[in-house]
Design a protein around this motif. Structure first.
Motif, PDB file in Angstrom:
ATOM      1  N   GLY A  43      46.556  42.481 -33.430  1.00  0.00           N
ATOM      2  CA  GLY A  43      46.181  42.584 -34.829  1.00  0.00           C
ATOM      3  C   GLY A  43      46.903  41.652 -35.780  1.00  0.00           C
ATOM      4  O   GLY A  43      46.764  41.781 -36.988  1.00  0.00           O
ATOM      5  N   ARG A  44      47.659  40.696 -35.277  1.00  0.00           N
ATOM      6  CA  ARG A  44      48.422  39.770 -36.126  1.00  0.00           C
ATOM      7  C   ARG A  44      48.005  38.331 -35.823  1.00  0.00           C
ATOM      8  O   ARG A  44      47.462  38.041 -34.763  1.00  0.00           O
ATOM      9  N   GLU A  71      48.622  33.705 -43.204  1.00  0.00           N
ATOM     10  CA  GLU A  71      49.495  34.551 -44.010  1.00  0.00           C
ATOM     11  C   GLU A  71      50.373  35.391 -43.094  1.00  0.00           C
ATOM     12  O   GLU A  71      49.897  35.998 -42.137  1.00  0.00           O
ATOM     13  N   MET A  72      51.680  35.366 -43.384  1.00  0.00           N
ATOM     14  CA  MET A  72      52.642  36.131 -42.599  1.00  0.00           C
ATOM     15  C   MET A  72      53.891  36.353 -43.438  1.00  0.00           C
ATOM     16  O   MET A  72      54.100  35.652 -44.421  1.00  0.00           O
ATOM     17  N   ARG A 184      60.391  42.348 -34.679  1.00  0.00           N
ATOM     18  CA  ARG A 184      60.861  43.729 -34.863  1.00  0.00           C
ATOM     19  C   ARG A 184      61.349  43.933 -36.295  1.00  0.00           C
ATOM     20  O   ARG A 184      61.068  44.960 -36.925  1.00  0.00           O
ATOM     21  N   HIS A 185      62.068  42.956 -36.828  1.00  0.00           N
ATOM     22  CA  HIS A 185      62.615  43.037 -38.187  1.00  0.00           C
ATOM     23  C   HIS A 185      61.501  43.186 -39.238  1.00  0.00           C
ATOM     24  O   HIS A 185      61.646  43.949 -40.195  1.00  0.00           O
ATOM     25  N   ILE A 186      60.399  42.443 -39.066  1.00  0.00           N
ATOM     26  CA  ILE A 186      59.320  42.479 -40.068  1.00  0.00           C
ATOM     27  C   ILE A 186      58.319  43.606 -39.803  1.00  0.00           C
ATOM     28  O   ILE A 186      57.363  43.777 -40.565  1.00  0.00           O
ATOM     29  N   GLY A 187      58.518  44.359 -38.717  1.00  0.00           N
ATOM     30  CA  GLY A 187      57.657  45.500 -38.441  1.00  0.00           C
ATOM     31  C   GLY A 187      56.379  45.182 -37.684  1.00  0.00           C
ATOM     32  O   GLY A 187      55.468  46.002 -37.616  1.00  0.00           O
ATOM     33  N   TRP A 188      56.306  43.998 -37.065  1.00  0.00           N
ATOM     34  CA  TRP A 188      55.129  43.656 -36.264  1.00  0.00           C
ATOM     35  C   TRP A 188      55.226  44.259 -34.869  1.00  0.00           C
ATOM     36  O   TRP A 188      54.253  44.331 -34.152  1.00  0.00           O
TER      37      TRP A 188
END
Length: 189
Positions: A43-44, A71-72, A184-188
């Motif tokens: 989904g990314r 966009e990210m 992991r830090h950005i919640g992906w």
């Protein structure tokens, strides 16, 4: 062949790209050939892990900046073409890379993390994902002193020995140790 790096994370089969003269890890100018692999998180937007073999004999791996950046989160966007990892050969012919990590620092700029042990590296990357790298050409992870016999000032830094017969090993190690902590830090993940 698509490589699974654990739940929701895959590396696509390689595609080759010619590289025009550019700066290598050592600061020299050389041309080369890139092996690009799409890193997918369900989904990314896809990310590209680029493994470059320079004509001057150097080799490095990085997250490649595409012509059009989807966009990210800022912390991930700033990692493009930064914090590349060199792929080295010992005098006796073994291939190795540093086993460092990256996490966003001030202003979300990518900052090196140099874990002092495999347990700390596993905490940054996820122990399950760190175990997966051994299925894809990472032979062993340990200190430079233990694996390379390096008695110098960097002897305690982690590195990984790679199987030369597994072309994807540097891309797999880079994705898990450098990109997964940021994802992991950005919640992906």
């Amino acid at each position: 062949m698509t490589i699974s790096l654990g739940e929701r994370l895959t590396l696509a089969p390689a595609r080759q790209t010619a590289i025009e003269p550019a700066e290598t890890c050592s600061g020299l100018i050389s041309s080369g050939t890139a092996t690009d692999r799409a890193l997918s998180v369900d989904g990314r937007p896809e990310l590209t892990v680029r493994d470059i073999r320079w004509r001057n004999g150097e080799r490095d791996v990085r997250m490649h900046l595409p012509d059009v950046l989807p966009e990210m989160p800022r912390a991930l966007a700033k990692l493009h073409d930064r914090r590349r990892a060199g792929v080295y050969r010992t005098d006796d012919g073994r291939t190795w890379m540093t086993a460092w990590s990256v996490l966003p620092g001030d202003g979300d700029w990518p900052k090196w993390r140099r874990p002092t042990g495999v347990g700390e590296l596993g905490a940054l990357c996820g122990a399950d994902r760190l175990r997966v790298v051994h299925d894809h050409g990472v032979v062993e992870i340990g200190s430079k002193e233990a694996l390379l016999g390096d008695p110098g000032r960097t002897r305690r830094q982690l590195c990984a020995l790679l199987d030369d017969d597994v072309e994807a090993a540097p891309a797999v190690l880079y994705a898990v140790t450098r990109l997964v902590p940021v994802l992991r830090h950005i919640g992906w993940l």
